[in-house]
Design an enzyme around this catalytic site. Structure first.
Site, PDB file in Angstrom:
ATOM      1  N   GLY A  59       0.791  -1.234   0.000  1.00  0.00           N
ATOM      2  CA  GLY A  59       0.000   0.000   0.000  1.00  0.00           C
ATOM      3  C   GLY A  59       0.816   1.273   0.000  1.00  0.00           C
ATOM      4  O   GLY A  59       0.343   2.308   0.466  1.00  0.00           O
ATOM      5  N   SER A  60       2.034   1.237  -0.567  1.00  0.00           N
ATOM      6  CA  SER A  60       2.791   2.496  -0.601  1.00  0.00           C
ATOM      7  C   SER A  60       2.110   3.516  -1.514  1.00  0.00           C
ATOM      8  O   SER A  60       2.171   4.726  -1.255  1.00  0.00           O
ATOM      9  CB  SER A  60       4.249   2.252  -1.013  1.00  0.00           C
ATOM     10  OG  SER A  60       4.329   1.820  -2.344  1.00  0.00           O
TER      11      SER A  60
ATOM     12  N   ASN B 240      -5.557   3.083 -12.512  1.00  0.00           N
ATOM     13  CA  ASN B 240      -4.543   2.146 -12.007  1.00  0.00           C
ATOM     14  C   ASN B 240      -3.155   2.731 -12.221  1.00  0.00           C
ATOM     15  O   ASN B 240      -2.951   3.568 -13.099  1.00  0.00           O
ATOM     16  CB  ASN B 240      -4.647   0.822 -12.775  1.00  0.00           C
ATOM     17  CG  ASN B 240      -3.682  -0.236 -12.258  1.00  0.00           C
ATOM     18  OD1 ASN B 240      -3.488  -0.378 -11.040  1.00  0.00           O
ATOM     19  ND2 ASN B 240      -3.064  -0.982 -13.154  1.00  0.00           N
TER      20      ASN B 240
ATOM     21  N   HIS C  93       0.782   1.320 -12.905  1.00  0.00           N
ATOM     22  CA  HIS C  93       1.483   0.099 -13.317  1.00  0.00           C
ATOM     23  C   HIS C  93       2.988   0.379 -13.378  1.00  0.00           C
ATOM     24  O   HIS C  93       3.399   1.417 -13.913  1.00  0.00           O
ATOM     25  CB  HIS C  93       0.963  -0.336 -14.698  1.00  0.00           C
ATOM     26  CG  HIS C  93       1.655  -1.553 -15.206  1.00  0.00           C
ATOM     27  ND1 HIS C  93       1.391  -2.818 -14.704  1.00  0.00           N
ATOM     28  CD2 HIS C  93       2.633  -1.710 -16.137  1.00  0.00           C
ATOM     29  CE1 HIS C  93       2.167  -3.696 -15.323  1.00  0.00           C
ATOM     30  NE2 HIS C  93       2.927  -3.054 -16.185  1.00  0.00           N
TER      31      HIS C  93
ATOM     32  N   GLY D 107      -9.099  -5.225 -20.312  1.00  0.00           N
ATOM     33  CA  GLY D 107      -7.858  -5.966 -20.545  1.00  0.00           C
ATOM     34  C   GLY D 107      -6.900  -5.855 -19.369  1.00  0.00           C
ATOM     35  O   GLY D 107      -7.191  -5.215 -18.350  1.00  0.00           O
TER      36      GLY D 107
ATOM     37  N   ASP E  81      -3.967  -4.128 -18.112  1.00  0.00           N
ATOM     38  CA  ASP E  81      -3.114  -2.945 -18.293  1.00  0.00           C
ATOM     39  C   ASP E  81      -3.186  -2.388 -19.721  1.00  0.00           C
ATOM     40  O   ASP E  81      -2.178  -1.952 -20.281  1.00  0.00           O
ATOM     41  CB  ASP E  81      -1.648  -3.272 -17.917  1.00  0.00           C
ATOM     42  CG  ASP E  81      -1.538  -3.812 -16.500  1.00  0.00           C
ATOM     43  OD1 ASP E  81      -2.246  -3.307 -15.621  1.00  0.00           O
ATOM     44  OD2 ASP E  81      -0.753  -4.751 -16.286  1.00  0.00           O
TER      45      ASP E  81
HETATM   46  C1  GRF Z   1       3.003  -0.881  -7.575  1.00  0.00           C
HETATM   47  O1  GRF Z   1       4.293  -1.012  -8.076  1.00  0.00           O
HETATM   48  C2  GRF Z   1       2.014  -0.677  -8.672  1.00  0.00           C
HETATM   49  O2  GRF Z   1       2.563  -0.146  -9.823  1.00  0.00           O
HETATM   50  C3  GRF Z   1       1.526  -2.065  -8.964  1.00  0.00           C
HETATM   51  O3  GRF Z   1       1.557  -2.736  -7.750  1.00  0.00           O
HETATM   52  C4  GRF Z   1       2.534  -2.151  -6.904  1.00  0.00           C
HETATM   53  C5  GRF Z   1       1.864  -1.892  -5.599  1.00  0.00           C
HETATM   54  O4  GRF Z   1       2.739  -1.427  -4.614  1.00  0.00           O
HETATM   55  N1  GRF Z   1       0.220  -2.033  -9.594  1.00  0.00           N
HETATM   56  P1  GRF Z   1       2.166  -0.788  -3.283  1.00  0.00           P
HETATM   57  O5  GRF Z   1       1.266  -1.831  -2.636  1.00  0.00           O
HETATM   58  O6  GRF Z   1       1.406   0.451  -3.653  1.00  0.00           O
HETATM   59  O7  GRF Z   1       3.367  -0.492  -2.452  1.00  0.00           O
END
Ligand code: GRF
Length: 202
Positions: free
Chosen positions: A14-15, A109, A111, A145, A147
């Site tokens: 959850g960063s 989202n 990614h 889809g 991403d």
């Molecule tokens: C992130 O790198 C994001 O791009 C991907 O999943 C990861 C989640 O990291 N979708 P965090 O849980 O937000 O630290």
């Protein structure tokens, strides 16, 4: 301006949720987080929500008979918290068409790769294994889809000769934490216009 009610879906550390929590604490930020929902009961993201005084719910996909049933339950939880816009922040589940229809204002989202390169899981590792010299992250709208939805914003980082997956991932995540709140700000100020695959800022 009234703040848009976000629901944030998580599965892990959850960063990115934390970056959104921090952004929402700024007085003029146009959104607030109404609820955090995790499909993983042990996700540290739930602790981040608790510390920030944000409502959280656990909805384990394993407890549902089908993807459709799970998605319907997720919609129910989000609606019960008044959510109109959804942010995925490390949510490791695909969402079906019924879920996406339930949130016509959109689902966003982040990614860890420069889409359309390296979709799916382990974006940083894929870039490293491929031998890419530049990696990065993408904020995009979610479609059916993996991403594949319209790109809103991207940021690049170099791939350094001694990088491991962990060091590259950390460099990419620093950019995610900056870019995701910026994109959410534009979205919630209703400044993003989607024309086909192209997203422009007004
Ligand atoms: C992130 O790198 C994001 O791009 C991907 O999943 C990861 C989640 O990291 N979708 P965090 O849980 O937000 O630290």
């Amino acid at each position: 301006m009234s703040r848009k009610a976000l629901g944030v879906l998580v599965s892990g550390s959850g960063s990115n949720l934390q970056a959104l929590i921090d952004a929402c604490s700024v007085a003029d930020f146009p959104a607030r987080i109404s609820v955090v929902v995790s499909n993983v009961p042990t996700a540290f993201a739930l602790e981040r929500a608790r510390r920030a005084g944000i409502a959280s719910e656990v909805l384990e996909h394993k407890k549902f008979g089908s993807r459709t049933e799970y998605d319907e339950a997720l919609v129910g939880v989000l609606r019960s918290h008044g959510v109109t816009r959804v942010c995925l922040a490390g949510f490791m589940r695909l969402l079906g068409p019924g879920f996406l229809r339930a949130f016509p204002e959109g689902v966003m989202n982040v990614h860890p790769a420069l889409l359309p390169a390296f979709p799916g899981v382990h974006g940083a590792k894929q870039a490293l294994d491929y031998g890419a010299k530049v990696a990065g992250c993408t904020v995009h709208f979610v479609d059916e889809g993996t991403d594949t939805g319209p790109v809103i914003a991207q940021a690049c980082v170099p791939v350094l000769p001694d990088d491991t997956e962990a060091t590259l991932q950390a460099r990419i995540q620093q950019e995610e934490h900056r870019l995701y709140p910026e994109a959410v700000r534009l979205w919630c100020e209703d400044r993003l216009v989607v024309q086909g695959r192209r997203v422009r800022t007004k």
